[in-house]
Design an enzyme around this catalytic site. Sequence first.
Site, PDB file in Angstrom:
ATOM      1  N   GLU A  37       0.832  -1.201   0.000  1.00  0.00           N
ATOM      2  CA  GLU A  37       0.000   0.000   0.000  1.00  0.00           C
ATOM      3  C   GLU A  37       0.873   1.260   0.000  1.00  0.00           C
ATOM      4  O   GLU A  37       1.845   1.357   0.727  1.00  0.00           O
ATOM      5  CB  GLU A  37      -0.886  -0.019   1.248  1.00  0.00           C
ATOM      6  CG  GLU A  37      -1.844   1.141   1.389  1.00  0.00           C
ATOM      7  CD  GLU A  37      -2.778   0.962   2.588  1.00  0.00           C
ATOM      8  OE1 GLU A  37      -3.731   1.738   2.707  1.00  0.00           O
ATOM      9  OE2 GLU A  37      -2.545   0.040   3.402  1.00  0.00           O
ATOM     10  N   LYS A 145      -9.147   2.770  -2.909  1.00  0.00           N
ATOM     11  CA  LYS A 145      -9.535   2.054  -1.700  1.00  0.00           C
ATOM     12  C   LYS A 145     -10.973   2.372  -1.321  1.00  0.00           C
ATOM     13  O   LYS A 145     -11.356   3.535  -1.198  1.00  0.00           O
ATOM     14  CB  LYS A 145      -8.578   2.435  -0.566  1.00  0.00           C
ATOM     15  CG  LYS A 145      -8.683   1.619   0.704  1.00  0.00           C
ATOM     16  CD  LYS A 145      -7.549   2.033   1.645  1.00  0.00           C
ATOM     17  CE  LYS A 145      -7.520   1.238   2.932  1.00  0.00           C
ATOM     18  NZ  LYS A 145      -6.369   1.647   3.786  1.00  0.00           N
ATOM     19  N   CYS A 181      -5.740  -3.074   1.570  1.00  0.00           N
ATOM     20  CA  CYS A 181      -5.714  -3.201   3.026  1.00  0.00           C
ATOM     21  C   CYS A 181      -7.093  -3.368   3.669  1.00  0.00           C
ATOM     22  O   CYS A 181      -7.607  -4.468   3.727  1.00  0.00           O
ATOM     23  CB  CYS A 181      -4.978  -2.011   3.635  1.00  0.00           C
ATOM     24  SG  CYS A 181      -4.337  -2.346   5.306  1.00  0.00           S
ATOM     25  N   GLY A 362      22.126  -0.067  35.141  1.00  0.00           N
ATOM     26  CA  GLY A 362      22.259  -1.396  35.718  1.00  0.00           C
ATOM     27  C   GLY A 362      20.933  -2.092  35.928  1.00  0.00           C
ATOM     28  O   GLY A 362      20.891  -3.258  36.301  1.00  0.00           O
ATOM     29  N   GLY A 363      19.826  -1.377  35.662  1.00  0.00           N
ATOM     30  CA  GLY A 363      18.503  -1.949  35.821  1.00  0.00           C
ATOM     31  C   GLY A 363      18.013  -2.650  34.585  1.00  0.00           C
ATOM     32  O   GLY A 363      18.639  -2.615  33.521  1.00  0.00           O
ATOM     33  N   ASN A 436      13.797  14.208  41.947  1.00  0.00           N
ATOM     34  CA  ASN A 436      13.600  14.506  40.526  1.00  0.00           C
ATOM     35  C   ASN A 436      14.753  15.319  39.950  1.00  0.00           C
ATOM     36  O   ASN A 436      15.051  15.220  38.743  1.00  0.00           O
ATOM     37  CB  ASN A 436      12.285  15.251  40.328  1.00  0.00           C
ATOM     38  CG  ASN A 436      11.081  14.343  40.497  1.00  0.00           C
ATOM     39  OD1 ASN A 436      11.189  13.123  40.418  1.00  0.00           O
ATOM     40  ND2 ASN A 436       9.919  14.929  40.754  1.00  0.00           N
TER      41      ASN A 436
END
Length: 611
Positions: A37, A145, A181, A362-363, A436
């Site tokens: 498409e 279409k 589609c 490291g997470g 924060n």
Amino acid sequence: MAQVDLVVGDLAANSEMVLARCAEAAVAGAQLVVFPEMTLTGYPPEDLVLRSSFRAASVEALDRLAAALADAGLGELGVIVGYLDDAPDPELVAPPPEEISETSGGDGPAAESAAAVESGSAGQTRARNAAAFLQDGQVVARYFKHHLPNYGVFDENRYFTPGRSLTVVRFGGVDIGLTICEDVWQAHGPFSAAALAEVGLLVNINGSPYERGVVNQVLQGKDDIRLELVQRRAVEAAAAVVYVNQVGGQDELVFDGDSLVVDAQGSVLARAPQFVEALFYVELEAPAAGNPPAEVTAPDGMTVRRFTAPLPPPAPDGDGFTPTGIAESLSDCAEVWAALVTGTRDYVRKNGFRTVVLGMSGGIDSAVVAAVAADAIGGENVYGVGLPSAYSSEHSRSDAADLADRLGANFCEIAIGEMVEAFLRTVPLTGLAEENLQARIRGTTLMGLSNQHGHLVLATGNKSELSVGYSTIYGDAVGGYAPIKDVPKSLVWQLARWRNEVAAERGQRPPIPENSITKPPSAELRPGQLDSDSLPDYEVLDALLLRYVDADAGVDDLLAAGFEPELVRRVVRLTDGAEWKRRQYPPGPKISLKAFGRDRRLPITNRWREA
């Protein structure tokens, strides 16, 4: 079946790709090549459609492509491509004599044209999502279409006018119907018209995005749904169906290919693998065209327009290709991982970046994002930065360095403790504001490195955190792309384990440190902090969010499903209150039924509350 990756707006490159793929197909002995498409414009072009210059460029590119195919010695090939049309409403204007539909009577398109000229409407341009059949240097036929999707990520009623007739091209003695589609997702319309018109083959070209497809807690991939629909339409039309889909990433959408062919009874004849860009070959025996009825009008009013290709197809030669078999379905994790890698790779590549940078904490989240990026663009193009503060654990620092080593990624450490202290000396902050601040200094550092070196910053937040606002705006939420923004936290862990298992099976070193997978998640913004201090168990949270976010369940529905009343009220309140944050979050690959951004759009200023 040309299962290809397209670039929105790059009409020249997309056209060159068509030429190259057609040359490849011709060498293999193909007679008909089908592209997805909106091949020439890329899909979805969104508001580019509203620009008359873009619409005109698409039509011009189609004409140039037809001529270029002939100039390249490929004129005998039948080629079906998607494009954006911008002609005066062709179903109100009389076609040239050789293109007049055999099914048009006195009240058909030619008759309507006179009335349109009198009313002044014939000169109006109406954008159409279109398919064209090319051969012998000509645009032999066009189809518009019919069914325009207007749900989820689709907004096609905004852009396009639906077609009202089915285009049928007689090629090599076979009547081929063209569809696009959404036409295959709806009953009636083109496929009902095709049955009445007695077509021998239907082609359906697609820009169908991937989604994981969890409905009512049951995992049903979109590839399964597509197959069922294509089979249903084949039976409805009593004809074989060739379904061709694109692959690749476009902003938040990822296309997985999964092109397939079924016969008139719905039996699968061929199925291409997901997320693989290539030509896939099918040798199909379609019934010869007979004497179809002179007039056809489907139940919803669709008519039929018939055309004949100017040349016979090239002589078939089955020795040059290997027929496509039926690809095995990917597992859930393999499918999701491929979508994340594809979306990340194409966003980086198509937007002109070569390298990415991210905070490696490291997470588990940053580990999975880094591994996805390494699979997408190579570990050598991934730059990880450890940004330890006074509260960062030693295992977080060592796990981050270990991750980079496993991925072959670049890694450095920039301690932020002194920066935090300098800021606090000037602006005293405590509690959450101080927490924060650390995240925002990390975000500013990553953006500075991006400006200095040209890296794309990857944000590492997951869908669970985004849902309830467990992120710091202008902190860990900064970035240009967010590979796991639509991935629930519980699935992040599953993906990490799966990726390590795949590596072990291949005899490779697992890319993700085991400690990153097994340790309790923590933002490490205060002493001893854990995610569980602020959030419920992720398995419970994700099950609740699946219903509330993806399935639009209300509070009563959640309570009826057995969730604790206080948990429901809290999660709903947090999710509703975080909409303003999500609006400012970077784009990322959509994998779920309802992703934040394109799918789920709620007002920020909103006083509706159920809890």
